[in-house]
Design an enzyme around this catalytic site. Structure first.
Site, PDB file in Angstrom:
ATOM      1  CG  ASP A 407      21.385  25.256 -21.165  1.00 34.23           C
ATOM      2  OD1 ASP A 407      21.484  26.123 -20.293  1.00 34.23           O
ATOM      3  OD2 ASP A 407      22.369  24.653 -21.654  1.00 34.23           O
ATOM      4  CG  ASN A 415      31.415  31.410 -24.757  1.00 36.18           C
ATOM      5  OD1 ASN A 415      31.193  32.096 -25.750  1.00 36.18           O
ATOM      6  ND2 ASN A 415      30.624  31.434 -23.711  1.00 36.18           N
ATOM      7  CG  ASP A 424      28.608  37.834 -26.747  1.00 38.66           C
ATOM      8  OD1 ASP A 424      28.315  37.025 -25.846  1.00 38.66           O
ATOM      9  OD2 ASP A 424      29.336  38.822 -26.577  1.00 38.66           O
ATOM     10  CD  GLU A 450      24.957  28.234 -20.903  1.00 37.00           C
ATOM     11  OE1 GLU A 450      25.409  27.188 -20.429  1.00 37.00           O
ATOM     12  OE2 GLU A 450      25.323  29.357 -20.507  1.00 37.00           O
TER      13      GLU A 450
END
Length: 528
Positions: A407, A415, A424, A450
């Site tokens: 993770d 983000n 991305d 993620e």
């Protein structure tokens, strides 16, 4: 009222009924595109599946050919080094015997080792149970070795001891260039040998098998050892590979079963490796899937037929009224009756929409089949379907594997700070790094925003922990434009060492991941 009814029925159809004609044409216009689209979709998927299988087998055969070529080159290198050591000891049979034993036992590359003089006279051998020491050999491999006086990988032949073998040899020259003989290692093709190690256990567990042929089309390796020594005829793949070509071809095996084959050449020996799988086995999942699509589509098609029949009745009724009106132009009520059917164009338009809707529905079903893929579109890694298939395969093979749950730390902050496009790119960069640390048979998947998983078949828990740490360090060290450096947290578990239940193992890996986050992130936690 009776008069109006009489007007509507005054025209008895003298030819084909308009309602039946519309119904027949509409049904035909629905069924023909449906059948055509369904069949075309099947053909496209069938060819794509065949092409993918052929390409996969070609790549697999090429990989095995490279591995086999590397072995042959390594064997020649071992023999060349040993030949140099023997130069001052060619008259010391004790030393030569000891060196023959060392060559045979050190790497298990050879079933036996023989040292000969320039006449083929055996100076030393290992194992000595061959009882050929002191004899002059005239076997095909020895004759070729003495004639060539250079590195030799012989074509398979039947030895004096009754073994079907390949003789790999290097010449022995003195410091002044005098030919002193040769040292050679034999691979017994009908016994346990290095080819079994290289080719016997392979990645595919779907009916695929591998065999090897020499330049004379003789089988020198086959999963069925009784086939070793057989000659293959009327096989396009073999005909091509003995010409030095690599590629793919649909062929029929010795039992008349159609196979999808990929083949490649081994440069050091001129042998050919063929990897093939029954065509019927390849297409079986597609046939099953197409039947499932058909069964799911038929009820919708039946519902559409009912709608079409009802629509045809609705269309025929106003058209018939218009026709009756044309035959009753002299009656006062005709204008009013024709005025009442002005909605005909709207009904025709609705029928067209219904037909388009029905065809679009069928097209979506076929499109769904084409889009039924196993990869995550953003990262190119496997998705959950791919993950489930891999776990099912490992469980069926009883193949132990390690699980690494991954993770990205503070991904929401990335983000929020840099935008989703940058987020991305971070996901894609992590995916590329995962591929860098993965082996060929490891399974890398993206299972959430993620969240990633890495399956390591055959890897013990300690090795998986080391791999996770390497990945963590690589991610920490890499620099991403705009973002800079990121870190990841990882959890590791093993099946069946951590738990015999696979679902529990995945939960344990996830638990270890969250434990890593709770401990401060940017670390690896391993299930005890």
């Amino acid at each position: 009222m009776k008069k109006s009814t009489s007007w509507r029925r005054s025209l008895a159809p003298s030819r084909l009924d308009l309602r039946r004609l519309i119904l027949a044409l509409t049904i035909a216009s629905a069924l023909i595109p449906f059948i055509n689209t369904f069949y075309a979709g099947y053909l496209v998927q069938r060819q794509q599946l065949i092409d993918t299988t052929l390409e996969g087998h070609h790549a697999y055969a090429t990989k095995l050919a490279k591995s086999t070529d590397d072995f042959l080159q390594s064997a020649l290198q071992q023999l060349a080094y040993s030949a140099q050591l023997m130069v001052p000891h060619m008259k010391d049979t004790g030393y030569l015997t000891q060196e023959a034993h060392r060559l045979r036992l050190q790497t298990k590359s050879f079933n036996s080792v023989t040292i000969i003089d320039p006449t083929g006279y055996v100076l030393a051998t290992s194992p000595e149970t061959l009882q050929i020491k002191g004899k002059t050999l005239q076997s095909a491999g020895v004759v070729e070795t003495l004639a060539k006086r250079g590195p030799v990988v012989s074509q398979p032949y039947l030895s004096t001891t009754g073994n079907y073998i390949v003789f790999i040899s290097q010449p022995i020259f003195s410091d002044v260039g005098q030919y002193l003989g040769a040292v050679g290692g034999s691979v017994y093709l009908k016994e346990d040998n290095i080819l079994d190690t290289l080719l016997g256990s392979h990645f595919y567990q779907d009916g695929t098998y591998v065999y090897v042929v020499d330049k004379n089309k003789h089988i020198i390796y086959h999963p069925d050892s009784h086939r070793v020594g057989d000659t293959v005829i009327n096989n396009d793949a073999i005909n091509a590979v003995i010409k030095g070509e690599s590629g793919t071809a649909p062929v029929f095996n010795s039992k008349g079963i159609e196979m999808l084959a990929g083949y490649a050449i081994i440069p050091a020996s001129g042998w050919g490796i063929v990897a093939q799988r029954p065509k019927a086995t390849t297409l079986a999942p597609l046939n099953k899937l197409m039947r499932a699509v058909l069964y799911k589509t038929l009820p919708i098609a039946l519902v559409m037929l009912i709608v079409i029949w009802w629509s045809a009745r609705r269309i025929a009724s106003p058209l018939r009224q218009l026709a009756n009106g044309a035959h009753a132009m002299d009656k006062p009520e005709t204008a009013q009756n024709i005025q009442a059917v002005k909605s005909w164009y709207f009904e025709s338009h609705e029928l067209k929409k219904a037909m388009l809707k029905g065809l679009n529905l069928l097209q979506r079903n076929i499109t769904k089949l084409r889009e039924d893929v196993n990869t995550d579109p953003l990262t190119g890694l496997g998705n959950r379907r791919h993950l489930e298939a891999a776990v099912t395969a490992f469980q069926a093979q009883e193949l132990a594997f390690s699980v690494i749950a991954i993770d990205i730390d503070h991904f929401k902050r990335i983000n929020d700070s840099f935008g989703h496009d940058t987020g991305d790119e971070v996901l894609r960069q992590l995916a590329r790094t995962m591929r860098e640390v993965s082996r060929a048979d490891d399974v890398a998947c993206r299972v959430g925003g993620e969240e990633f998983l890495l399956l390591l078949p055959g890897a013990p828990l300690e090795a998986a922990a080391n791999a996770a740490e390497r990945l963590r360090q690589l991610v920490e060290d890499m620099e991403i434009p705009q973002v800079g450096h990121i870190t990841i947290s990882l959890g590791v578990a093993h099946w069946p060492d951590s738990d015999s239940n696979i679902k529990t193992v995945f939960l344990q890996a996830d638990t270890m991941l969250y434990a890593a986050k709770n401990e401060g992130r940017n670390r690896v936690m391993v299930q005890a």
